[in-house]
Design a protein around this motif. Structure first.
Motif, short mmCIF file in Angstrom:
data_model
loop_
_atom_site.label_atom_id
_atom_site.label_comp_id
_atom_site.label_asym_id
_atom_site.label_seq_id
_atom_site.Cartn_x
_atom_site.Cartn_y
_atom_site.Cartn_z
N ALA A 131 -3.57 15.82 -8.70
CA ALA A 131 -2.08 16.50 -8.27
C ALA A 131 -2.00 15.85 -6.06
O ALA A 131 -2.69 14.99 -6.06
CB ALA A 131 -2.74 18.23 -7.69
N LEU A 132 -0.68 16.12 -6.36
CA LEU A 132 -0.52 15.52 -4.97
C LEU A 132 0.24 16.42 -4.35
O LEU A 132 0.72 17.01 -4.62
CB LEU A 132 0.57 14.15 -5.53
CG LEU A 132 0.35 12.81 -6.72
CD1 LEU A 132 1.36 12.83 -6.55
CD2 LEU A 132 -0.64 11.64 -5.39
N GLY A 133 -0.30 15.65 -3.11
CA GLY A 133 0.48 16.67 -1.99
C GLY A 133 1.31 15.70 -0.81
O GLY A 133 0.99 14.92 -1.19
N GLU A 134 1.45 16.41 0.14
CA GLU A 134 2.73 16.28 0.91
C GLU A 134 1.67 14.56 1.60
O GLU A 134 2.30 13.35 1.59
CB GLU A 134 2.42 16.88 2.06
CG GLU A 134 3.43 15.96 3.31
CD GLU A 134 4.99 16.11 3.11
OE1 GLU A 134 6.00 15.03 3.55
OE2 GLU A 134 5.53 17.16 2.19
N GLY A 135 0.88 14.51 2.12
CA GLY A 135 -0.23 13.24 2.18
C GLY A 135 -1.11 13.05 1.61
O GLY A 135 -2.05 12.80 2.34
N ARG A 195 -3.91 10.42 1.32
CA ARG A 195 -3.47 9.16 0.12
C ARG A 195 -3.52 7.79 1.13
O ARG A 195 -3.77 6.98 0.24
CB ARG A 195 -1.38 9.25 0.47
CG ARG A 195 -1.08 10.62 -0.52
CD ARG A 195 0.25 9.80 -0.55
NE ARG A 195 0.70 11.47 -1.70
CZ ARG A 195 1.77 11.39 -2.04
NH1 ARG A 195 2.38 10.73 -2.66
NH2 ARG A 195 1.49 12.58 -3.28
N GLN A 196 -4.01 7.17 2.06
CA GLN A 196 -4.51 6.61 2.77
C GLN A 196 -5.68 5.78 2.05
O GLN A 196 -6.00 4.76 2.46
CB GLN A 196 -4.11 6.25 4.44
CG GLN A 196 -3.23 6.01 5.00
CD GLN A 196 -2.23 7.76 4.56
OE1 GLN A 196 -2.85 8.56 4.13
NE2 GLN A 196 -1.25 8.30 6.00
N ALA A 197 -6.03 6.33 1.85
CA ALA A 197 -7.68 6.20 1.34
C ALA A 197 -7.62 5.49 -0.74
O ALA A 197 -8.91 5.18 -0.87
CB ALA A 197 -8.22 7.72 1.38
N ILE A 198 -6.39 5.04 -1.05
CA ILE A 198 -6.52 5.53 -1.94
C ILE A 198 -5.51 3.77 -2.10
O ILE A 198 -5.45 2.90 -1.57
CB ILE A 198 -5.26 5.14 -3.01
CG1 ILE A 198 -5.47 6.73 -3.04
CG2 ILE A 198 -5.17 5.25 -4.23
CD1 ILE A 198 -6.32 7.61 -3.39
N GLN A 228 0.80 -1.32 0.00
CA GLN A 228 -0.23 -0.22 0.12
C GLN A 228 0.42 1.20 -0.21
O GLN A 228 0.46 1.86 -0.89
CB GLN A 228 -1.22 -0.21 1.21
CG GLN A 228 -2.13 -0.88 0.90
CD GLN A 228 -2.85 -0.67 -0.62
OE1 GLN A 228 -3.13 -0.86 -1.56
NE2 GLN A 228 -3.95 0.61 0.20
N ARG A 229 2.18 1.56 0.79
CA ARG A 229 3.21 2.17 0.60
C ARG A 229 3.27 2.47 -0.19
O ARG A 229 3.84 3.80 -1.04
CB ARG A 229 3.88 1.88 1.87
CG ARG A 229 5.08 3.79 2.10
CD ARG A 229 5.46 3.33 3.12
NE ARG A 229 5.27 2.88 4.31
CZ ARG A 229 5.56 1.57 5.50
NH1 ARG A 229 6.89 1.24 4.53
NH2 ARG A 229 4.98 1.24 5.90
N LEU A 246 2.37 1.35 -3.77
CA LEU A 246 1.44 2.53 -4.39
C LEU A 246 1.20 3.53 -3.98
O LEU A 246 0.98 4.48 -5.41
CB LEU A 246 -0.33 1.09 -4.01
CG LEU A 246 -1.91 1.91 -5.55
CD1 LEU A 246 -1.47 0.76 -5.89
CD2 LEU A 246 -2.39 2.23 -3.92
N GLN A 247 0.46 3.84 -2.88
CA GLN A 247 1.21 4.86 -2.21
C GLN A 247 1.65 6.37 -3.20
O GLN A 247 1.74 7.66 -3.56
CB GLN A 247 0.50 5.71 -1.02
CG GLN A 247 -0.29 5.15 -0.76
CD GLN A 247 -1.26 4.54 0.85
OE1 GLN A 247 -0.34 5.41 1.56
NE2 GLN A 247 -1.50 4.17 1.30
N GLU A 248 3.24 5.47 -2.90
CA GLU A 248 4.09 6.90 -3.43
C GLU A 248 4.12 7.00 -4.98
O GLU A 248 5.23 7.32 -5.64
CB GLU A 248 5.26 6.11 -2.47
CG GLU A 248 5.41 6.54 -1.19
CD GLU A 248 6.60 5.39 -0.37
OE1 GLU A 248 8.24 5.27 -1.46
OE2 GLU A 248 6.71 6.04 0.40
N SER A 249 3.41 5.61 -5.22
CA SER A 249 3.65 5.52 -7.29
C SER A 249 3.04 6.70 -7.72
O SER A 249 3.22 6.38 -9.03
CB SER A 249 3.65 4.37 -7.66
OG SER A 249 2.61 3.73 -7.38
N LEU A 250 2.11 7.23 -6.81
CA LEU A 250 1.11 7.76 -7.63
C LEU A 250 1.47 9.12 -8.59
O LEU A 250 2.10 10.16 -7.98
CB LEU A 250 -0.15 8.16 -6.57
CG LEU A 250 -0.91 7.08 -6.12
CD1 LEU A 250 -1.77 7.71 -5.09
CD2 LEU A 250 -1.77 6.86 -6.98
#
Length: 75
Positions: free
Chosen positions: A30-34, A50-53, A5-6, A8-12
């Motif tokens: 767009a992406l923000g810090e979290g 991001r954890q919601a993805i 999951q981490r 995946l969230q970092e690869s967005l």
């Protein structure tokens, strides 16, 4: 599972089609810090943690021959 999951969230990246843990489908705008901003309809952008993805989705592709749609939800 948490590592996946981490990763995946970092690869967005903007333009990535995703589904949230609530089942909402959208495209990363767009992406923000979290956070991640998802476009859920033309011009409609909502912000999620991001954890919601939950997963990256494969975009649907129209089949030019018969107009059918091919992708994750095709049956």
């Amino acid at each position: 599972v948490q590592e996946q999951q981490r990763a995946l969230q970092e690869s967005l990246t903007p333009g990535t089609p995703v589904m949230t843990t609530a089942g909402l489908h959208g495209t990363v705008a767009a992406l923000g810090e979290g956070t991640v901003d998802l476009e859920v309809a033309p011009g409609v952008v909502v912000t999620f943690a991001r954890q919601a993805i939950l997963e990256v989705r494969t975009p649907a592709v129209a089949d030019a021959a018969d107009g059918s749609v091919l992708g994750d939800d095709a049956n």
